[in-house]
Design a protein around this motif. Structure first.
Motif, PDB file in Angstrom:
ATOM      1  N   LYS A  68       4.742   3.267   9.134  1.00 21.62           N
ATOM      2  CA  LYS A  68       4.629   4.697   8.828  1.00 21.62           C
ATOM      3  C   LYS A  68       5.035   4.959   7.374  1.00 21.62           C
ATOM      4  O   LYS A  68       4.372   5.706   6.657  1.00 21.62           O
ATOM      5  CB  LYS A  68       5.543   5.486   9.782  1.00 21.62           C
ATOM      6  CG  LYS A  68       5.246   6.957   9.812  1.00 21.62           C
ATOM      7  CD  LYS A  68       5.930   7.608  10.977  1.00 21.62           C
ATOM      8  CE  LYS A  68       7.124   8.337  10.624  1.00 21.62           C
ATOM      9  NZ  LYS A  68       8.353   8.351  10.386  1.00 21.62           N
ATOM     10  N   ASN A  69       6.102   4.320   6.948  1.00 18.58           N
ATOM     11  CA  ASN A  69       6.633   4.593   5.609  1.00 18.58           C
ATOM     12  C   ASN A  69       6.206   3.592   4.539  1.00 18.58           C
ATOM     13  O   ASN A  69       6.478   3.800   3.359  1.00 18.58           O
ATOM     14  CB  ASN A  69       8.171   4.638   5.674  1.00 18.58           C
ATOM     15  CG  ASN A  69       8.657   5.839   6.451  1.00 18.58           C
ATOM     16  OD1 ASN A  69       8.247   6.976   6.173  1.00 18.58           O
ATOM     17  ND2 ASN A  69       9.472   5.610   7.465  1.00 18.58           N
ATOM     18  N   PHE A  70       5.566   2.494   4.969  1.00 22.64           N
ATOM     19  CA  PHE A  70       5.194   1.463   3.988  1.00 22.64           C
ATOM     20  C   PHE A  70       3.745   1.038   4.178  1.00 22.64           C
ATOM     21  O   PHE A  70       3.265   0.945   5.305  1.00 22.64           O
ATOM     22  CB  PHE A  70       6.107   0.230   4.137  1.00 22.64           C
ATOM     23  CG  PHE A  70       7.538   0.519   3.807  1.00 22.64           C
ATOM     24  CD1 PHE A  70       7.963   0.533   2.491  1.00 22.64           C
ATOM     25  CD2 PHE A  70       8.456   0.807   4.819  1.00 22.64           C
ATOM     26  CE1 PHE A  70       9.288   0.821   2.179  1.00 22.64           C
ATOM     27  CE2 PHE A  70       9.772   1.100   4.514  1.00 22.64           C
ATOM     28  CZ  PHE A  70      10.194   1.103   3.192  1.00 22.64           C
ATOM     29  N   THR A  71       3.082   0.757   3.065  1.00 24.01           N
ATOM     30  CA  THR A  71       1.696   0.301   3.132  1.00 24.01           C
ATOM     31  C   THR A  71       1.544  -1.073   2.466  1.00 24.01           C
ATOM     32  O   THR A  71       2.286  -1.408   1.539  1.00 24.01           O
ATOM     33  CB  THR A  71       0.736   1.299   2.442  1.00 24.01           C
ATOM     34  OG1 THR A  71      -0.584   0.753   2.466  1.00 24.01           O
ATOM     35  CG2 THR A  71       1.105   1.557   0.989  1.00 24.01           C
ATOM     36  N   SER A  72       0.553  -1.836   2.957  1.00 21.24           N
ATOM     37  CA  SER A  72       0.174  -3.100   2.305  1.00 21.24           C
ATOM     38  C   SER A  72      -1.041  -2.880   1.413  1.00 21.24           C
ATOM     39  O   SER A  72      -1.489  -3.797   0.735  1.00 21.24           O
ATOM     40  CB  SER A  72      -0.191  -4.154   3.366  1.00 21.24           C
ATOM     41  OG  SER A  72       0.923  -4.492   4.144  1.00 21.24           O
ATOM     42  N   GLU A  73      -1.613  -1.668   1.464  1.00 25.01           N
ATOM     43  CA  GLU A  73      -2.902  -1.437   0.798  1.00 25.01           C
ATOM     44  C   GLU A  73      -2.792  -1.262  -0.719  1.00 25.01           C
ATOM     45  O   GLU A  73      -3.796  -1.102  -1.387  1.00 25.01           O
ATOM     46  CB  GLU A  73      -3.630  -0.249   1.437  1.00 25.01           C
ATOM     47  CG  GLU A  73      -4.020  -0.562   2.874  1.00 25.01           C
ATOM     48  CD  GLU A  73      -5.241   0.182   3.370  1.00 25.01           C
ATOM     49  OE1 GLU A  73      -5.653   1.159   2.706  1.00 25.01           O
ATOM     50  OE2 GLU A  73      -5.774  -0.216   4.422  1.00 25.01           O
ATOM     51  N   ARG A  74      -1.559  -1.274  -1.225  1.00 22.97           N
ATOM     52  CA  ARG A  74      -1.430  -1.237  -2.687  1.00 22.97           C
ATOM     53  C   ARG A  74      -0.772  -2.526  -3.160  1.00 22.97           C
ATOM     54  O   ARG A  74      -0.001  -2.545  -4.111  1.00 22.97           O
ATOM     55  CB  ARG A  74      -0.657   0.005  -3.108  1.00 22.97           C
ATOM     56  CG  ARG A  74      -1.522   1.264  -2.841  1.00 22.97           C
ATOM     57  CD  ARG A  74      -0.829   2.525  -3.217  1.00 22.97           C
ATOM     58  NE  ARG A  74      -0.594   2.595  -4.644  1.00 22.97           N
ATOM     59  CZ  ARG A  74       0.253   3.460  -5.202  1.00 22.97           C
ATOM     60  NH1 ARG A  74       0.924   4.306  -4.446  1.00 22.97           N
ATOM     61  NH2 ARG A  74       0.420   3.469  -6.506  1.00 22.97           N
ATOM     62  N   GLY A  75      -1.120  -3.615  -2.461  1.00 23.77           N
ATOM     63  CA  GLY A  75      -0.580  -4.932  -2.788  1.00 23.77           C
ATOM     64  C   GLY A  75       0.435  -5.378  -1.753  1.00 23.77           C
ATOM     65  O   GLY A  75       1.068  -4.541  -1.111  1.00 23.77           O
ATOM     66  N   ASN A  76       0.565  -6.693  -1.566  1.00 18.99           N
ATOM     67  CA  ASN A  76       1.601  -7.199  -0.650  1.00 18.99           C
ATOM     68  C   ASN A  76       2.379  -8.377  -1.243  1.00 18.99           C
ATOM     69  O   ASN A  76       3.175  -8.984  -0.554  1.00 18.99           O
ATOM     70  CB  ASN A  76       1.013  -7.548   0.726  1.00 18.99           C
ATOM     71  CG  ASN A  76       0.188  -8.819   0.704  1.00 18.99           C
ATOM     72  OD1 ASN A  76      -0.320  -9.220  -0.345  1.00 18.99           O
ATOM     73  ND2 ASN A  76       0.052  -9.449   1.853  1.00 18.99           N
ATOM     74  N   VAL A  77       2.116  -8.693  -2.511  1.00 18.82           N
ATOM     75  CA  VAL A  77       2.946  -9.668  -3.230  1.00 18.82           C
ATOM     76  C   VAL A  77       3.252  -9.089  -4.607  1.00 18.82           C
ATOM     77  O   VAL A  77       2.541  -8.187  -5.084  1.00 18.82           O
ATOM     78  CB  VAL A  77       2.238 -11.037  -3.396  1.00 18.82           C
ATOM     79  CG1 VAL A  77       2.104 -11.752  -2.062  1.00 18.82           C
ATOM     80  CG2 VAL A  77       0.879 -10.883  -4.053  1.00 18.82           C
TER      81      VAL A  77
END
Ligand code: HEM
Length: 405
Positions: A68-77
């Protein structure tokens, strides 16, 4: 660990700089950070933005879970998070969230059925036995190039039905994209290698669409997601992520296993004498080596984690290599203990993006441990290994070793 570390302030080190992980022992580094400032803000440096480094197990898990509070869609590394975007966002599994992520993941999982994977695990064992037969008792050789480099690429190659003749080329491109072997390898080379991989899978997917088989490339090229075929770029990005995910981390855990066993003779004895199972030893090798040092997310709302207030838009990195040595979860964490139970390490991450290839990662490590147990009496390290130059993958690009029959 070593005396020089005592003169260095871990909190002042730049966690984005790959050199940090070449110069310092990560166990020492993360113990310091966990103890002194577990929600650590890595200050902006040399034009690179600042970011949070989450180091305690419980806090790392809570971010992995919190979609809910975090996304992977703006990078994950770190590399993509710090540049603010990932060009594969929404198109490649690891950097896609929500319903689309679940649908694509399910499509890919169909190619990973337990029956198929059992067969693949058997092929991994055979291939590993053949490779060991060529090196055990031959004096000094490089475990990285002569053994480890040849296992995972062939496993994922089988699952994707990549022609044998193309596999070595893929390993070479892969090495350039993930972890440069030194600060001298250029960014341009990295970019070119990534494009080569993407183009390669573009043409392979095209062939499979016309002439499908039962491999994962065919599944992606012909399957339906939410009622529609996947667009070409999504097919290509997901092939790319399989090759990247499958290859380097598995290699690093096998190479790390050799080193750990050579340096811990009583654990090597326990494995040889059958006092510990291959399954339990595999989990400890994965915890101990933690090849994917971190993954990360971007906050999409203000949220409190581990007593720190994260602001919307902040980059939050999750250090598996720290969480896996957190004494709160792993008593005697700095002891390599093949019999460790429970061993709920985070080497494969946690939550909705939990590693799709965990079964294969375990099969690779298990096959190497099985061959060591059954065909080797002594492991000798005649020269220093060469460390990877990376803030993401931890391990060795070369490990000179002698395996005595
Ligand atoms: C995801 C580690 C082997 C494919 C992940 C994640 C970790 C990880 C930590 C979570 C990423 C995140 O939360 O953002 C490892 C390690 C391996 C390994 C340590 C070996 C020892 C493999 C293999 C494959 C693979 C063999 C391919 C068959 C993937 C994919 C994802 C993933 C596709 C994305 C899953 C998703 O987003 O739903 N891996 N991995 N990995 N891994 Fe692995």
């Amino acid at each position: 660990m070593t005396a020089p570390e005592r003169t260095v302030d871990a909190l002042a080190l730049d966690l984005a700089d790959p050199q940090t992980y070449v110069d310092h022992d990560p166990v020492w580094l993360w113990r310091e950070i966990r103890d002194r400032n577990p929600m650590h803000w890595n200050e902006p440096k040399n034009g690179v933005p600042g970011f949070w480094a989450v180091s305690r197990y419980a806090d790392v898990v809570s971010v992995y879970k919190d979609t809910k509070n975090f996304t992977s869609e703006r990078g994950n590394v770190l590399s993509t998070l710090l540049q603010g975007h990932d060009s594969a966002a929404g198109k490649m599994l690891a950097v896609t969230d929500g319903a689309h992520h679940r649908a694509v993941r399910n499509l890919m999982l169909k190619s990973f059925s337990p029956r198929l994977l059992d067969h693949v695990a058997e092929l991994v064992r055979q291939r590993t036995r053949d490779l060991f037969a060529g090196v055990v008792g031959t004096g000094q050789f490089d475990f990285a190039s002569d053994v480890a480099d040849n296992i995972p690429i062939n496993t994922i190659g089988d699952l994707m039905d990549v022609p044998q003749a193309d596999r070595q080329q893929l390993v070479e491109w892969n090495n350039k994209t993930l972890a440069r072997h030194s600060s001298e390898d250029g960014e341009m080379e990295e970019w070119l290698a990534r494009n080569e991989i993407l183009m390669y899978f573009g043409s392979l997917a095209e062939q499979r669409r016309r002439n499908p088989g039962d491999d994962v490339v065919s599944a992606l090229a012909t399957g339906l997601v939410e009622g529609k075929p996947l667009p070409d770029d999504e097919i290509v990005f997901n092939c790319y992520s399989l090759i990247l995910g499958a290859d380097e981390s598995s290699r690093m855990s096998s190479i790390g296993a050799i080193r750990a066993l050579a340096e811990n003779p009583e654990q090597w004895r326990a494995l040889k004498d059958g006092d510990v199972s291959i399954e339990s030893a595999t989990e400890e090798v994965l915890r101990w080596t933690t090849p994917a040092m971190h993954f990360g997310r971007r906050a999409v709302a203000d949220v409190e984690i581990g007593g720190a207030t994260i602001r919307e838009g902040d980059v939050v990195t999750l250090w598996n290599s720290s969480a896996n040595f957190d004494e709160a979860v792993f008593p005697g964490a700095e002891r390599f203990d093949l019999a460790r139970t429970p061993n709920k390490h985070l080497a494969f991450g946690f939550g909705p993006h939990f590693c799709l290839g965990a079964f294969l990662g375990r099969a690779h490590v298990g096959a190497v441990l099985g061959c060591l147990r059954d065909t080797v009496s002594d492991i000798r390290l005649p020269a220093e290994p060469t460390r990877l130059y990376s803030n993401f993958v931890y391990g060795y690009s070369s490990l000179p070793v002698e395996l005595v029959p």
